[in-house]
Scaffold this motif. Sequence first.
Motif, PDB file in Angstrom:
ATOM      1  N   ARG A  54       0.831  -1.205   0.000  1.00 57.99           N
ATOM      2  CA  ARG A  54       0.000   0.000   0.000  1.00 57.99           C
ATOM      3  C   ARG A  54       0.865   1.253   0.000  1.00 57.99           C
ATOM      4  O   ARG A  54       1.936   1.285   0.619  1.00 57.99           O
ATOM      5  N   MET A  55       0.400   2.278  -0.708  1.00 63.06           N
ATOM      6  CA  MET A  55       1.141   3.528  -0.799  1.00 63.06           C
ATOM      7  C   MET A  55       1.362   4.118   0.595  1.00 63.06           C
ATOM      8  O   MET A  55       0.440   4.233   1.380  1.00 63.06           O
ATOM      9  N   GLY A  56       2.603   4.447   0.872  1.00 66.50           N
ATOM     10  CA  GLY A  56       2.942   5.105   2.123  1.00 66.50           C
ATOM     11  C   GLY A  56       3.248   4.178   3.280  1.00 66.50           C
ATOM     12  O   GLY A  56       3.943   4.565   4.207  1.00 66.50           O
ATOM     13  N   ILE A  57       2.734   2.957   3.242  1.00 66.19           N
ATOM     14  CA  ILE A  57       3.009   2.043   4.350  1.00 66.19           C
ATOM     15  C   ILE A  57       3.555   0.704   3.901  1.00 66.19           C
ATOM     16  O   ILE A  57       3.968  -0.106   4.719  1.00 66.19           O
ATOM     17  N   GLY A  58       3.577   0.464   2.609  1.00 69.76           N
ATOM     18  CA  GLY A  58       4.155  -0.777   2.109  1.00 69.76           C
ATOM     19  C   GLY A  58       3.414  -1.983   2.623  1.00 69.76           C
ATOM     20  O   GLY A  58       2.208  -2.095   2.485  1.00 69.76           O
ATOM     21  N   ARG A  59       4.147  -2.863   3.257  1.00 70.19           N
ATOM     22  CA  ARG A  59       3.571  -4.046   3.905  1.00 70.19           C
ATOM     23  C   ARG A  59       3.730  -3.871   5.408  1.00 70.19           C
ATOM     24  O   ARG A  59       4.844  -3.805   5.908  1.00 70.19           O
ATOM     25  N   GLY A  60       2.661  -3.788   6.104  1.00 69.08           N
ATOM     26  CA  GLY A  60       2.762  -3.689   7.558  1.00 69.08           C
ATOM     27  C   GLY A  60       2.759  -2.285   8.078  1.00 69.08           C
ATOM     28  O   GLY A  60       1.906  -1.490   7.719  1.00 69.08           O
ATOM     29  N   THR A  61       3.758  -1.956   8.863  1.00 70.57           N
ATOM     30  CA  THR A  61       3.757  -0.691   9.608  1.00 70.57           C
ATOM     31  C   THR A  61       4.931   0.211   9.267  1.00 70.57           C
ATOM     32  O   THR A  61       5.470   0.885  10.140  1.00 70.57           O
ATOM     33  N   LEU A  62       5.341   0.239   8.030  1.00 72.56           N
ATOM     34  CA  LEU A  62       6.458   1.098   7.632  1.00 72.56           C
ATOM     35  C   LEU A  62       6.194   2.536   8.047  1.00 72.56           C
ATOM     36  O   LEU A  62       5.101   3.059   7.855  1.00 72.56           O
ATOM     37  N   CYS A  63       7.206   3.161   8.602  1.00 71.90           N
ATOM     38  CA  CYS A  63       7.123   4.581   8.958  1.00 71.90           C
ATOM     39  C   CYS A  63       8.446   5.235   8.565  1.00 71.90           C
ATOM     40  O   CYS A  63       9.498   4.845   9.053  1.00 71.90           O
ATOM     41  N   VAL A  64       8.371   6.195   7.670  1.00 71.60           N
ATOM     42  CA  VAL A  64       9.547   6.975   7.298  1.00 71.60           C
ATOM     43  C   VAL A  64       9.353   8.350   7.930  1.00 71.60           C
ATOM     44  O   VAL A  64       8.486   9.109   7.502  1.00 71.60           O
ATOM     45  N   PRO A  65      10.103   8.663   8.964  1.00 77.31           N
ATOM     46  CA  PRO A  65       9.907   9.929   9.672  1.00 77.31           C
ATOM     47  C   PRO A  65      10.158  11.147   8.788  1.00 77.31           C
ATOM     48  O   PRO A  65      11.012  11.131   7.904  1.00 77.31           O
ATOM     49  N   TYR A  66       9.411  12.198   9.066  1.00 79.89           N
ATOM     50  CA  TYR A  66       9.570  13.460   8.345  1.00 79.89           C
ATOM     51  C   TYR A  66      10.986  13.997   8.505  1.00 79.89           C
ATOM     52  O   TYR A  66      11.510  14.662   7.607  1.00 79.89           O
ATOM     53  N   SER A  67      11.637  13.669   9.601  1.00 81.96           N
ATOM     54  CA  SER A  67      13.002  14.151   9.837  1.00 81.96           C
ATOM     55  C   SER A  67      13.963  13.672   8.748  1.00 81.96           C
ATOM     56  O   SER A  67      14.957  14.341   8.456  1.00 81.96           O
ATOM     57  N   ILE A  68      13.679  12.535   8.140  1.00 85.35           N
ATOM     58  CA  ILE A  68      14.529  12.051   7.043  1.00 85.35           C
ATOM     59  C   ILE A  68      14.442  13.009   5.860  1.00 85.35           C
ATOM     60  O   ILE A  68      15.452  13.380   5.277  1.00 85.35           O
ATOM     61  N   LEU A  69      13.237  13.433   5.506  1.00 86.24           N
ATOM     62  CA  LEU A  69      13.074  14.405   4.420  1.00 86.24           C
ATOM     63  C   LEU A  69      13.757  15.719   4.779  1.00 86.24           C
ATOM     64  O   LEU A  69      14.446  16.309   3.944  1.00 86.24           O
ATOM     65  N   GLN A  70      13.607  16.151   6.015  1.00 82.69           N
ATOM     66  CA  GLN A  70      14.236  17.412   6.431  1.00 82.69           C
ATOM     67  C   GLN A  70      15.757  17.344   6.295  1.00 82.69           C
ATOM     68  O   GLN A  70      16.388  18.306   5.865  1.00 82.69           O
ATOM     69  N   GLU A  71      16.332  16.209   6.636  1.00 83.60           N
ATOM     70  CA  GLU A  71      17.789  16.050   6.521  1.00 83.60           C
ATOM     71  C   GLU A  71      18.231  16.076   5.071  1.00 83.60           C
ATOM     72  O   GLU A  71      19.241  16.689   4.710  1.00 83.60           O
ATOM     73  N   ILE A  72      17.463  15.436   4.201  1.00 78.01           N
ATOM     74  CA  ILE A  72      17.779  15.449   2.758  1.00 78.01           C
ATOM     75  C   ILE A  72      17.726  16.877   2.222  1.00 78.01           C
ATOM     76  O   ILE A  72      18.642  17.325   1.526  1.00 78.01           O
ATOM     77  N   ILE A  73      16.690  17.609   2.588  1.00 79.89           N
ATOM     78  CA  ILE A  73      16.535  18.988   2.124  1.00 79.89           C
ATOM     79  C   ILE A  73      17.665  19.863   2.654  1.00 79.89           C
ATOM     80  O   ILE A  73      18.252  20.644   1.907  1.00 79.89           O
ATOM     81  N   SER A  74      17.993  19.716   3.920  1.00 79.36           N
ATOM     82  CA  SER A  74      19.037  20.584   4.489  1.00 79.36           C
ATOM     83  C   SER A  74      20.395  20.299   3.881  1.00 79.36           C
ATOM     84  O   SER A  74      21.174  21.212   3.651  1.00 79.36           O
ATOM     85  N   ARG A  75      20.683  19.043   3.565  1.00 78.48           N
ATOM     86  CA  ARG A  75      21.978  18.737   2.930  1.00 78.48           C
ATOM     87  C   ARG A  75      22.004  19.274   1.506  1.00 78.48           C
ATOM     88  O   ARG A  75      23.033  19.775   1.054  1.00 78.48           O
ATOM     89  N   LYS A  76      20.880  19.204   0.817  1.00 81.58           N
ATOM     90  CA  LYS A  76      20.818  19.729  -0.555  1.00 81.58           C
ATOM     91  C   LYS A  76      21.021  21.243  -0.551  1.00 81.58           C
ATOM     92  O   LYS A  76      21.741  21.771  -1.386  1.00 81.58           O
ATOM     93  N   ILE A  77      20.408  21.934   0.395  1.00 83.84           N
ATOM     94  CA  ILE A  77      20.540  23.392   0.492  1.00 83.84           C
ATOM     95  C   ILE A  77      21.978  23.784   0.825  1.00 83.84           C
ATOM     96  O   ILE A  77      22.493  24.760   0.319  1.00 83.84           O
ATOM     97  N   ALA A  78      22.632  22.995   1.669  1.00 88.63           N
ATOM     98  CA  ALA A  78      24.000  23.299   2.092  1.00 88.63           C
ATOM     99  C   ALA A  78      25.011  23.193   0.952  1.00 88.63           C
ATOM    100  O   ALA A  78      26.088  23.766   1.027  1.00 88.63           O
ATOM    101  N   LYS A  79      24.672  22.458  -0.106  1.00 91.08           N
ATOM    102  CA  LYS A  79      25.631  22.294  -1.210  1.00 91.08           C
ATOM    103  C   LYS A  79      25.680  23.498  -2.055  1.00 91.08           C
ATOM    104  O   LYS A  79      25.206  24.209  -2.575  1.00 91.08           O
TER     105      LYS A  79
END
Length: 79
Positions: A54-79
């Motif tokens: 299923r979209m967003g949860i895959g199989r079971g209880t997958l949770c990708v925290p928003y902090s992961i996206l924030q870290e990706i964005i902040s590293r991209k901005i820093a470059k």
Amino acid sequence: FLPLAAEAGLAGMEVRYSKYSAAETALAAKLAAEYGLLPSGGSDFHGENKPDTRMGIGRGTLCVPYSILQEIISRKIAK
């Protein structure tokens, strides 16, 4: 493989995946940190061809925290 890929410019790796066990997730997170890679995650949803995923949860209880996206964005901005 990871040391060579990181040296060649790999920026991140999937550490949260709906088919990973808790031990696999922990190992992937450890390896990402060890090689300075951004952690990412995904549900592996690709549409109706994967009816048990299923979209967003895959199989079971997958949770990708928003902090992961924030870290990706902040590293991209820093470059």
